[in-house]
Design a protein around this motif. Sequence first.
Motif, mmCIF file in Angstrom:
data_model
loop_
_atom_site.group_PDB
_atom_site.id
_atom_site.type_symbol
_atom_site.label_atom_id
_atom_site.label_comp_id
_atom_site.label_asym_id
_atom_site.label_seq_id
_atom_site.Cartn_x
_atom_site.Cartn_y
_atom_site.Cartn_z
ATOM 1 N N TYR A 65 218.935 -2.777 23.158
ATOM 2 C CA TYR A 65 219.617 -3.170 21.918
ATOM 3 C C TYR A 65 220.820 -4.059 22.215
ATOM 4 O O TYR A 65 221.015 -5.092 21.568
ATOM 5 C CB TYR A 65 220.060 -1.915 21.174
ATOM 6 N N ALA A 66 221.625 -3.658 23.189
ATOM 7 C CA ALA A 66 222.865 -4.386 23.474
ATOM 8 C C ALA A 66 222.614 -5.731 24.142
ATOM 9 O O ALA A 66 223.383 -6.679 23.959
ATOM 10 C CB ALA A 66 223.766 -3.531 24.356
ATOM 11 N N ASP A 67 221.509 -5.828 24.904
ATOM 12 C CA ASP A 67 221.272 -7.031 25.707
ATOM 13 C C ASP A 67 220.302 -8.010 25.057
ATOM 14 O O ASP A 67 219.745 -8.868 25.748
ATOM 15 C CB ASP A 67 220.734 -6.627 27.084
ATOM 16 N N ILE A 68 220.105 -7.912 23.760
ATOM 17 C CA ILE A 68 219.119 -8.777 23.107
ATOM 18 C C ILE A 68 219.430 -10.258 23.320
ATOM 19 O O ILE A 68 218.516 -11.070 23.537
ATOM 20 C CB ILE A 68 219.011 -8.458 21.592
ATOM 21 N N GLU A 69 220.697 -10.642 23.331
ATOM 22 C CA GLU A 69 221.052 -12.053 23.485
ATOM 23 C C GLU A 69 220.799 -12.547 24.907
ATOM 24 O O GLU A 69 220.195 -13.604 25.114
ATOM 25 C CB GLU A 69 222.521 -12.272 23.118
ATOM 26 N N THR A 70 221.269 -11.770 25.883
ATOM 27 C CA THR A 70 221.095 -12.208 27.270
ATOM 28 C C THR A 70 219.639 -12.127 27.706
ATOM 29 O O THR A 70 219.136 -12.988 28.425
ATOM 30 C CB THR A 70 222.007 -11.407 28.221
ATOM 31 N N SER A 83 213.047 -5.536 29.000
ATOM 32 C CA SER A 83 211.598 -5.536 28.771
ATOM 33 C C SER A 83 211.112 -6.876 28.219
ATOM 34 O O SER A 83 209.935 -7.210 28.316
ATOM 35 C CB SER A 83 211.228 -4.424 27.788
ATOM 36 N N GLY A 84 212.011 -7.647 27.600
ATOM 37 C CA GLY A 84 211.626 -8.911 26.987
ATOM 38 C C GLY A 84 210.935 -8.772 25.653
ATOM 39 O O GLY A 84 210.477 -9.761 25.081
ATOM 40 N N LEU A 85 210.878 -7.565 25.120
ATOM 41 C CA LEU A 85 210.117 -7.309 23.901
ATOM 42 C C LEU A 85 210.920 -7.571 22.629
ATOM 43 O O LEU A 85 210.361 -7.971 21.611
ATOM 44 C CB LEU A 85 209.588 -5.879 23.904
ATOM 45 N N LEU A 86 212.224 -7.361 22.670
ATOM 46 C CA LEU A 86 213.024 -7.580 21.469
ATOM 47 C C LEU A 86 213.058 -9.052 21.079
ATOM 48 O O LEU A 86 213.099 -9.384 19.894
ATOM 49 C CB LEU A 86 214.453 -7.072 21.680
ATOM 50 N N GLY A 87 213.024 -9.922 22.085
ATOM 51 C CA GLY A 87 213.057 -11.345 21.779
ATOM 52 C C GLY A 87 211.824 -11.823 21.051
ATOM 53 O O GLY A 87 211.834 -12.869 20.413
ATOM 54 N N LYS A 88 210.758 -11.045 21.103
ATOM 55 C CA LYS A 88 209.520 -11.427 20.434
ATOM 56 C C LYS A 88 209.458 -10.911 18.994
ATOM 57 O O LYS A 88 208.699 -11.406 18.190
ATOM 58 C CB LYS A 88 208.330 -10.884 21.226
ATOM 59 N N ASP A 89 210.233 -9.900 18.685
ATOM 60 C CA ASP A 89 210.203 -9.324 17.341
ATOM 61 C C ASP A 89 211.585 -8.776 17.024
ATOM 62 O O ASP A 89 211.927 -7.658 17.416
ATOM 63 C CB ASP A 89 209.149 -8.213 17.261
ATOM 64 N N LYS A 90 212.392 -9.543 16.322
ATOM 65 C CA LYS A 90 213.771 -9.151 16.032
ATOM 66 C C LYS A 90 213.840 -7.888 15.181
ATOM 67 O O LYS A 90 214.869 -7.212 15.158
ATOM 68 C CB LYS A 90 214.494 -10.304 15.321
ATOM 69 N N ARG A 91 212.735 -7.565 14.488
ATOM 70 C CA ARG A 91 212.743 -6.343 13.674
ATOM 71 C C ARG A 91 212.818 -5.086 14.539
ATOM 72 O O ARG A 91 213.184 -4.016 14.060
ATOM 73 C CB ARG A 91 211.487 -6.290 12.794
ATOM 74 N N LEU A 92 212.475 -5.244 15.806
ATOM 75 C CA LEU A 92 212.553 -4.109 16.727
ATOM 76 C C LEU A 92 213.996 -3.788 17.128
ATOM 77 O O LEU A 92 214.273 -2.727 17.676
ATOM 78 C CB LEU A 92 211.735 -4.393 17.986
ATOM 79 N N HIS A 93 214.904 -4.737 16.859
ATOM 80 C CA HIS A 93 216.290 -4.567 17.283
ATOM 81 C C HIS A 93 216.901 -3.297 16.677
ATOM 82 O O HIS A 93 217.452 -2.441 17.389
ATOM 83 C CB HIS A 93 217.097 -5.804 16.874
ATOM 84 N N ARG A 94 216.799 -3.168 15.365
ATOM 85 C CA ARG A 94 217.338 -1.979 14.702
ATOM 86 C C ARG A 94 216.565 -0.726 15.109
ATOM 87 O O ARG A 94 217.152 0.345 15.271
ATOM 88 C CB ARG A 94 217.286 -2.158 13.183
ATOM 89 N N LEU A 95 215.288 -0.867 15.315
ATOM 90 C CA LEU A 95 214.473 0.278 15.725
ATOM 91 C C LEU A 95 214.905 0.803 17.092
ATOM 92 O O LEU A 95 214.883 2.016 17.336
ATOM 93 C CB LEU A 95 212.997 -0.135 15.757
ATOM 94 N N ALA A 96 215.316 -0.099 17.980
ATOM 95 C CA ALA A 96 215.802 0.330 19.289
ATOM 96 C C ALA A 96 217.069 1.167 19.165
ATOM 97 O O ALA A 96 217.250 2.163 19.888
ATOM 98 C CB ALA A 96 216.060 -0.888 20.171
ATOM 99 N N LEU A 97 217.960 0.787 18.228
ATOM 100 C CA LEU A 97 219.185 1.570 18.022
ATOM 101 C C LEU A 97 218.863 2.931 17.424
ATOM 102 O O LEU A 97 219.434 3.956 17.843
ATOM 103 C CB LEU A 97 220.138 0.798 17.107
ATOM 104 N N ILE A 98 217.959 2.960 16.455
ATOM 105 C CA ILE A 98 217.547 4.240 15.860
ATOM 106 C C ILE A 98 216.948 5.158 16.931
ATOM 107 O O ILE A 98 217.253 6.351 16.996
ATOM 108 C CB ILE A 98 216.548 4.005 14.715
ATOM 109 N N VAL A 208 226.569 -15.386 27.296
ATOM 110 C CA VAL A 208 226.818 -14.482 26.166
ATOM 111 C C VAL A 208 228.089 -13.657 26.363
ATOM 112 O O VAL A 208 228.417 -12.819 25.523
ATOM 113 C CB VAL A 208 225.609 -13.554 25.926
ATOM 114 N N GLY A 209 228.804 -13.874 27.469
ATOM 115 C CA GLY A 209 230.066 -13.163 27.683
ATOM 116 C C GLY A 209 229.922 -11.787 28.271
ATOM 117 O O GLY A 209 230.803 -10.935 28.093
#
Length: 297
Positions: A65-70, A83-98, A208-209
């Motif tokens: 979740y935290a490293d989606i940008e990098t 894993s490289g999976l969040l970059g393919k489906d941004k909807r997974l971003h919130r799901l990773a936090l949940i 990304v800092g």
Amino acid sequence: MERNNRIFAMVGMARPLLILVVAPVYLIGSLISRALGTGWESSPFWWGFLVLLPATIASHYANEYADIETDAITRRTPFSGGSGLLGKDKRLHRLALIATWLFLAIGAVLAGTGFLTKNLNGGAVALWLLGTFTAVAYSLPPFKLAWRGWSEVINAVLIGILLPLYGYTVQSGLVDWRIIVGCAPFALLMFVLILATNWSDRDADRQVGKFTLSARLPQNQLRLLYSLAAFLGIALQPALIGNFLPVEVVVSSLPAVPLLVWAGMKYTRIHSPLPTVIVMLVLLPLQLGAWIVAGSN
């Protein structure tokens, strides 16, 4: 089909291969208790691992979740770049936090149950709380410790010292300073592994800092740091024979030395952390076997 893809992505973001590193280090901690004569029982062992597993998975989801940008802009390897999976489906971003908070809750319930049923002692639960908090604070705000220059040190301490100490405490009920000292060389070698892994992501992290040591320090200083930590990780072991390490464990590290020299020569000269990963893949089973032998004597 979409649901199946999301299930596949959630499994991938849990980083099953990284769990295969956590499990043997936890096992080594429990075997240290056996070798030192403070006992070994199967029920606490399995409870300790059952509690450890969801916390480990939660930390992986938090990191994704935290490293989606990098992770979206880095050049991935099988051992770095998430894993490289969040970059393919941004909807997974919130799901990773949940999923992070869900698995933390599962771990907390299991830890509480283990303590109330006397399958886990108070010392083990306290170490679990400390490790779990640090692993999540490593990635998530307000702390984001990995982004503030603590990535390599925290990973080395969590995996190299706190995890085996937790395995030992699950069995013995003791938080023994001898384990901290005895595991310090292994933590130094784990530090080397994280240095190599973070090197692969350095350019994306800078953009990304995310200020890991690899993103902040010049190449010559990183190579010096790698060499120093690798040297101390091996050289300190003979001095710890007796009170802190059995001779079997020290001898078991020797086959990894030429590989470590080779990996050091490759560090910062190639993108992939594979040479240093190979060192750890060789060292872990050797150390595991050595602790088994030490506990049998």
